[in-house]
Design a protein around this motif. Sequence first.
Motif, PDB file in Angstrom:
ATOM      1  N   HIS A 125     -51.697  36.967 -12.956  1.00  5.59           N
ATOM      2  CA  HIS A 125     -51.778  36.013 -13.852  1.00  5.59           C
ATOM      3  C   HIS A 125     -50.263  35.371 -14.165  1.00  5.59           C
ATOM      4  O   HIS A 125     -49.304  36.326 -14.409  1.00  5.59           O
ATOM      5  N   THR A 126     -50.137  34.073 -14.169  1.00  8.62           N
ATOM      6  CA  THR A 126     -48.733  33.261 -14.476  1.00  8.62           C
ATOM      7  C   THR A 126     -48.893  33.106 -15.977  1.00  8.62           C
ATOM      8  O   THR A 126     -49.487  32.099 -16.279  1.00  8.62           O
ATOM      9  N   SER A 127     -48.034  33.440 -16.584  1.00  3.25           N
ATOM     10  CA  SER A 127     -48.138  33.135 -18.284  1.00  3.25           C
ATOM     11  C   SER A 127     -46.926  32.144 -18.531  1.00  3.25           C
ATOM     12  O   SER A 127     -45.696  32.379 -18.156  1.00  3.25           O
ATOM     13  N   ALA A 128     -47.353  31.091 -18.880  1.00  2.00           N
ATOM     14  CA  ALA A 128     -46.640  29.946 -19.421  1.00  2.00           C
ATOM     15  C   ALA A 128     -46.364  29.991 -21.080  1.00  2.00           C
ATOM     16  O   ALA A 128     -47.132  29.997 -21.777  1.00  2.00           O
ATOM     17  N   ASN A 393     -54.305  28.382 -27.500  1.00  3.37           N
ATOM     18  CA  ASN A 393     -54.599  29.504 -26.614  1.00  3.37           C
ATOM     19  C   ASN A 393     -55.931  29.429 -25.891  1.00  3.37           C
ATOM     20  O   ASN A 393     -57.057  30.352 -26.101  1.00  3.37           O
ATOM     21  N   TYR A 394     -56.275  28.612 -25.060  1.00  2.00           N
ATOM     22  CA  TYR A 394     -56.984  28.182 -24.175  1.00  2.00           C
ATOM     23  C   TYR A 394     -56.391  28.189 -22.824  1.00  2.00           C
ATOM     24  O   TYR A 394     -55.298  27.675 -22.360  1.00  2.00           O
ATOM     25  N   ARG A 395     -57.621  28.262 -21.523  1.00  2.00           N
ATOM     26  CA  ARG A 395     -57.025  27.877 -20.450  1.00  2.00           C
ATOM     27  C   ARG A 395     -57.556  26.363 -19.837  1.00  2.00           C
ATOM     28  O   ARG A 395     -58.622  25.929 -20.531  1.00  2.00           O
ATOM     29  N   ILE A 396     -56.574  25.665 -19.307  1.00  2.00           N
ATOM     30  CA  ILE A 396     -56.985  24.300 -18.703  1.00  2.00           C
ATOM     31  C   ILE A 396     -58.376  24.345 -17.987  1.00  2.00           C
ATOM     32  O   ILE A 396     -58.232  25.114 -17.043  1.00  2.00           O
TER      33      ILE A 396
END
Length: 450
Positions: A125-128, A393-396
Motif C-alpha cells: 500500500h502506498t500512503s499519501a 479518510n476514504y479510497r478514491i
Amino acid sequence: MAEQRKGNLSTLERNKVAQFLLQKSCNGKLNHGAQKEASTSFGITRKSVYKIWKVAEQQLVSGNPVILLPRKQGNQHKDRMKLDVEKVRNLSVLQRSTIRKMAVHLSVSKSQVGNWIKDRQIRAHTSAIKPTLTEVNKLARLRWSLSHLSPDISNGKLDFTGMHNTIHIDEKWFYITKCSDRYYLLPDEEDPYRSCKSKRFITKVMFMCAVTRPLYSSDGELIFDGKIGIFPFTTKEPAKRNSKNRLKGTLETKPIQAITKSVIKDCIINQIIPAIKAKWPPCASKHIIIQQDNAKPHIDPNDEDFKAAANEDGFSMKLVCQPPNSPDSNVNDLGFFRAIQSLQDDKHANGVDDLLRNVSSSFEELSAEKLNNVFLTLQCCYKEIMMVRGGNNYRIPHMNKGGLIMRGTLPQNISVEERLVRDCLEYLMQPENNDGTLYNINHLVSSFGY
C-alpha cells in the motif's frame, strides 16, 4: 523394443498400463514377466510399472474399480512457513515500510516476506498525506457534496447534477524535468546522463487550467470537449546581454515566480473569461459557475472588476470557492493534472518555450472521454464524503469506466441511495452541527421535509 519415456505419464496412459497389468494377472497376482512386458510395450521403466501396479492392487483389495485418478501436480509446500498474523498486527506501520524491515521484525528472511506478498497474504500500500480537516471543514465538505445532488428521487436514489455549467480552475507548477526518473534499458546500453546546475532550482512554470464537463448530444455525439484552456504565467523580457543563444534585446519567455492576486486576477479577467465566451456552446446555459480553491492569491468572489467582465455578452458568471482543504473536490487536482503531466513527461524540453509547448500539446491531446471520466470520479468522491460524514479518510473509488464504455453501460451521473442522503441531512440538523449555513442544500431540505 520401444524407447523408454522420460517424464510423467498422463492419467490416460497410466490407466492403460493398469488395464494391461490386470489382463496379465490372476487372482490379484501378476503373471511372471508381466512387468517386463508392460515396460517394453509402453516404453516406460519397470519401476514406473511397479508403482502403477501397487496403486491398482490396493484398489483391487478394497473391492473398488481400478481407475487411477490424476496425480497432484507440483510441490504442495506443506512445510512452508505460515504467516503469524498477530505478530504482523502488532508491528507499527513504520516497521512495515520495507520488506527488509518486516523481515527483521518478524525474524524471517526477505524472500519469505516476498513469498507472503506473492501469495497475497500481505498487500502493498502506498500512503499519501491528506490535508488535516477540522470539524468545521468536514461539515462544509458534507454540505458541499450534498449541494450537487438533484432533489428528484427515482427508485429510492438521487442522481448528481450534470455539472455542465461548472468550470473548475486551478494552478499547478510544471517542471522541465524530474530530479529522478526510471528507464528500462538493454543490458548493453549505457545509462542516460542527465545534469542541471542545481536540483533545487529546476526550471518550472505555473499554469492555470480551466475545464468543465464535456457535453454530448442525446445520440452520444460530442458537442463540446469541456477544455477551456491552460494558461501559463509567463512574461516576455528583453535579454540583458549577448550570448551564444541570442542577441542582446531579444525577447525571452520568463516564468513569473511570484504569483500574486493581481496576476491571478489578470489571468481570469483577460484570458479565462474571453476563452469561456469564445468556446462556450450556444446550446448550453450561459449561467456559469467558476469554482476555485481558497488559495490566498485568488480573487474575492465579489470582486467588481470580475463581475463587470463576467456579466457581459449575455453571460452570467459566478465565482465560488470550494470547501477549505478539499483538493478532492476539484477535477484538476483529482486527476486531470496528473493526466496532463503523464503526457508532458514523455516530451523532451530544453527551455521555457519547449515546456510551454509540451504542456499545451499534452492538454490538447487528452480526450473528452478522459475528462468526463474524472468528473464521474468526482461524483464518486462526493458520495464517499457523504459516507464518512465529510472526512477524507476514504479510497478514491474505481468503477472500471473503460469496460463500462465498451459495453455501453457507463452511467451519465452517479446515483446516491435515499437512505444515505437522509442520514446526512439528519446529521447536519443536529444542534452541534447546525450553524445555520446550508450551502445551497435548501432544495434537499425541503424535498425531504425537514
